[in-house]
Write a protein that holds these residues in place. Sequence first.
Motif, PDB file in Angstrom:
ATOM      1  N   VAL A 173      35.030  31.204  49.059  1.00 44.91           N
ATOM      2  CA  VAL A 173      33.727  31.036  48.401  1.00 44.91           C
ATOM      3  C   VAL A 173      33.513  32.237  47.477  1.00 44.91           C
ATOM      4  CG1 VAL A 173      32.697  29.699  50.281  1.00 44.91           C
ATOM      5  CG2 VAL A 173      32.490  32.192  50.283  1.00 44.91           C
ATOM      6  N   PRO A 174      32.629  32.125  46.470  1.00 41.92           N
ATOM      7  CA  PRO A 174      32.368  33.263  45.583  1.00 41.92           C
ATOM      8  C   PRO A 174      31.876  34.476  46.367  1.00 41.92           C
ATOM      9  CG  PRO A 174      31.468  31.256  44.636  1.00 41.92           C
ATOM     10  CD  PRO A 174      31.902  30.907  46.027  1.00 41.92           C
ATOM     11  N   TYR A 175      32.403  35.649  46.006  1.00 46.16           N
ATOM     12  CA  TYR A 175      32.068  36.900  46.670  1.00 46.16           C
ATOM     13  C   TYR A 175      31.478  37.833  45.615  1.00 46.16           C
ATOM     14  CZ  TYR A 175      32.623  40.739  50.086  1.00 46.16           C
ATOM     15  OH  TYR A 175      32.408  41.771  50.971  1.00 46.16           O
ATOM     16  N   VAL A 176      30.145  37.942  45.588  1.00 41.58           N
ATOM     17  CA  VAL A 176      29.448  38.771  44.610  1.00 41.58           C
ATOM     18  C   VAL A 176      29.343  40.183  45.164  1.00 41.58           C
ATOM     19  CG1 VAL A 176      27.310  39.093  43.321  1.00 41.58           C
ATOM     20  CG2 VAL A 176      28.159  36.778  43.773  1.00 41.58           C
ATOM     21  N   TYR A 177      29.766  41.162  44.371  1.00 38.36           N
ATOM     22  CA  TYR A 177      29.849  42.542  44.855  1.00 38.36           C
ATOM     23  C   TYR A 177      29.212  43.506  43.862  1.00 38.36           C
ATOM     24  CZ  TYR A 177      32.148  47.133  45.206  1.00 38.36           C
ATOM     25  OH  TYR A 177      32.416  48.473  45.242  1.00 38.36           O
ATOM     26  N   VAL A 178      28.451  44.483  44.403  1.00 38.97           N
ATOM     27  CA  VAL A 178      27.968  45.614  43.610  1.00 38.97           C
ATOM     28  C   VAL A 178      28.451  46.897  44.286  1.00 38.97           C
ATOM     29  CG1 VAL A 178      25.964  44.431  42.644  1.00 38.97           C
ATOM     30  CG2 VAL A 178      25.731  45.666  44.811  1.00 38.97           C
ATOM     31  N   ARG A 179      28.787  47.878  43.498  1.00 39.05           N
ATOM     32  CA  ARG A 179      29.388  49.114  43.987  1.00 39.05           C
ATOM     33  C   ARG A 179      28.383  49.964  44.767  1.00 39.05           C
ATOM     34  NH1 ARG A 179      30.364  50.845  39.297  1.00 39.05           N
ATOM     35  NH2 ARG A 179      28.628  52.329  39.231  1.00 39.05           N
ATOM     36  N   GLY A 180      28.843  50.551  45.886  1.00 42.62           N
ATOM     37  CA  GLY A 180      28.038  51.474  46.670  1.00 42.62           C
ATOM     38  C   GLY A 180      28.433  52.908  46.385  1.00 42.62           C
ATOM     39  N   ASN A 181      27.732  53.855  46.983  1.00 45.50           N
ATOM     40  CA  ASN A 181      28.026  55.259  46.701  1.00 45.50           C
ATOM     41  C   ASN A 181      29.319  55.747  47.355  1.00 45.50           C
ATOM     42  OD1 ASN A 181      26.167  55.033  49.123  1.00 45.50           O
ATOM     43  ND2 ASN A 181      26.811  57.156  49.360  1.00 45.50           N
ATOM     44  N   HIS A 182      29.890  54.979  48.298  1.00 44.56           N
ATOM     45  CA  HIS A 182      31.185  55.320  48.878  1.00 44.56           C
ATOM     46  C   HIS A 182      32.331  54.602  48.173  1.00 44.56           C
ATOM     47  CE1 HIS A 182      30.304  57.733  52.558  1.00 44.56           C
ATOM     48  NE2 HIS A 182      29.101  57.204  52.379  1.00 44.56           N
ATOM     49  N   ASP A 183      32.011  53.749  47.218  1.00 45.27           N
ATOM     50  CA  ASP A 183      33.025  52.979  46.496  1.00 45.27           C
ATOM     51  C   ASP A 183      33.314  53.640  45.154  1.00 45.27           C
ATOM     52  OD1 ASP A 183      32.822  51.113  48.560  1.00 45.27           O
ATOM     53  OD2 ASP A 183      31.282  49.958  47.499  1.00 45.27           O
ATOM     54  N   SER A 184      34.577  53.843  44.851  1.00 39.88           N
ATOM     55  CA  SER A 184      34.967  54.425  43.574  1.00 39.88           C
ATOM     56  C   SER A 184      35.135  53.326  42.529  1.00 39.88           C
ATOM     57  CB  SER A 184      36.283  55.199  43.724  1.00 39.88           C
ATOM     58  OG  SER A 184      37.337  54.302  44.025  1.00 39.88           O
ATOM     59  N   MET A 185      35.345  53.731  41.292  1.00 41.06           N
ATOM     60  CA  MET A 185      35.641  52.750  40.254  1.00 41.06           C
ATOM     61  C   MET A 185      36.971  52.068  40.538  1.00 41.06           C
ATOM     62  SD  MET A 185      32.978  52.807  38.399  1.00 41.06           S
ATOM     63  CE  MET A 185      33.513  51.787  37.024  1.00 41.06           C
ATOM     64  N   ALA A 186      37.891  52.772  41.215  1.00 45.01           N
ATOM     65  CA  ALA A 186      39.155  52.142  41.616  1.00 45.01           C
ATOM     66  C   ALA A 186      38.906  51.043  42.640  1.00 45.01           C
ATOM     67  CB  ALA A 186      40.103  53.193  42.187  1.00 45.01           C
ATOM     68  N   THR A 187      37.952  51.267  43.548  1.00 44.36           N
ATOM     69  CA  THR A 187      37.568  50.223  44.506  1.00 44.36           C
ATOM     70  C   THR A 187      37.034  49.009  43.769  1.00 44.36           C
ATOM     71  OG1 THR A 187      36.947  51.951  46.100  1.00 44.36           O
ATOM     72  CG2 THR A 187      36.161  49.717  46.530  1.00 44.36           C
ATOM     73  N   GLN A 188      36.150  49.244  42.811  1.00 44.72           N
ATOM     74  CA  GLN A 188      35.566  48.136  42.040  1.00 44.72           C
ATOM     75  C   GLN A 188      36.646  47.356  41.295  1.00 44.72           C
ATOM     76  OE1 GLN A 188      31.751  48.656  39.975  1.00 44.72           O
ATOM     77  NE2 GLN A 188      32.772  48.095  38.071  1.00 44.72           N
ATOM     78  N   LYS A 189      37.610  48.070  40.709  1.00 47.16           N
ATOM     79  CA  LYS A 189      38.681  47.402  39.983  1.00 47.16           C
ATOM     80  C   LYS A 189      39.545  46.564  40.920  1.00 47.16           C
ATOM     81  CE  LYS A 189      42.415  48.285  36.665  1.00 47.16           C
ATOM     82  NZ  LYS A 189      43.154  49.326  35.915  1.00 47.16           N
TER      83      LYS A 189
END
Length: 502
Positions: A273-289
Amino acid sequence: MAAVLLVAAMGAWLGIFLSGTVRTQVGPVETGMSLRPAWNGETIVDASPLGTLTFRTHDAPLRLRITLENIDQERARAFLEDPRLADRLPEVIENDLLDGVRDLVIRSLLCAGAGALIAVLIVYRRPRVALLGFLAASVALAGTGAFAALTFRPDSLVEPRYSGLIAAAPSLVGSAESIVTKFESYRSQLTKLVTNVSKLYDTVSTLPLYDADPKSIRVLHVSDIHINPIAWNVIRSLKDQFAVDLIVDTGDISDHGTKAENKFVDEIGRLGVPYVYVRGNHDSMATQKAIEGQKNAVVLDNKTRTVAGLNIYGLGDPRFTPDLSVRVDSNPATLERFARSHLGNVGKADVVAVHDPHIARGFSGAAPMILTGHTHDRKTTMFPTGTRMLVQGSTGGAGLRALEHAQPTPVQASVLYFDKETKRLQAWDDITLGGLGEQSVYIQRHVEPDPQRMISPEPTNAPSPTGSVTGTATPAAGPPLWHQGQSSPMLQRSPTEGDRES
């Protein structure tokens, strides 16, 4: 003669290497065991992605690796339902481990002997010489096994060496001595953690859905997983039982934003199913990518997307704080101003998703519903503008922080029901699963009293809301915040107690 022994040793080593992994059941956990030659005698427990535990259990040049691979839900449920089995669990685990190691040793010896015999036979093409190599390898392996048994140190099991993500975070999880103490105190309860998921299956399977009408859009809200693998079992269970249309993750799926943690997000592509995600303060830009590369993933960072019929605006957290050594300005007023500077990009959103409740307050009046997390403490707030804010708890039980406090952090998630025509929230179910060592499951249903209420924009000259959801506010506002990859300077500030929890 020396050449024959060398060829036999190489053949035996190759035989052990090709012997593969022995699959064995240890209590309710499925494990893989492998044996390899090594310079130092040790036992490694691979608990990926959290890291590995290394024990100096013996002196013989052999390495035993145990990989935790899966949880047998049926067997876990049996231990849960039968108190007599639960009392026998330590004995069962010990016997299962001994059986698994015994099978592994026998298999490795046979493969090593066969490898030595075949290697010498191929090189010298003389059966008698090959038999001599086989006997030499057998004697050497038997001696190595006896040496391992004689030098076995039971005390080493309470003195593990941590590597990977655990060792990289001493400021976050405390000293190794403290962690060992916590593991010892939970030793009799650790296996109960897996039974929570089994009990959750049973509970949600009997809970009636709020609305079987096709006009309902079901959203599973999760947050602050902190690389706890148990969260994926809970998410899959809730996704199936509640037939959700999409999942919204409001950040901190990672713990330190390292490359090693990126493998953890591969589960997103298997949810279906679609997984909508927004970055948290423990997540890096590498995590987002890494999440962007997953099938079904929808990463929102200052943009709006229509997902399963809902217009969702998401904004990543501007900070990157992998541990307490990184200090940034988390003044609530500064975070609110950061949010208000992005109001022009929200558009006609039905839902706003951000990580921090202070940022969420800045979007009051911009949408009927705001989803957020960060505090590991679930609550819901109705703003004067008519906007409802739902702060989610930790769907990962705060990850490694479960070992940091006397009381375990519960595993929490919510299922929200939106009208398919009006896109307004109609009701939501809060699901709470007991944390480490607990077996409680609690589901509470809420009905929105006024789904069609008017949403009024926040007055531009109104003072910022007072109080804080996480941390202690400081009186002075600071310059713009920053995140990894951005050029704005950090603001030095001592972390508050709320920051330490999140």
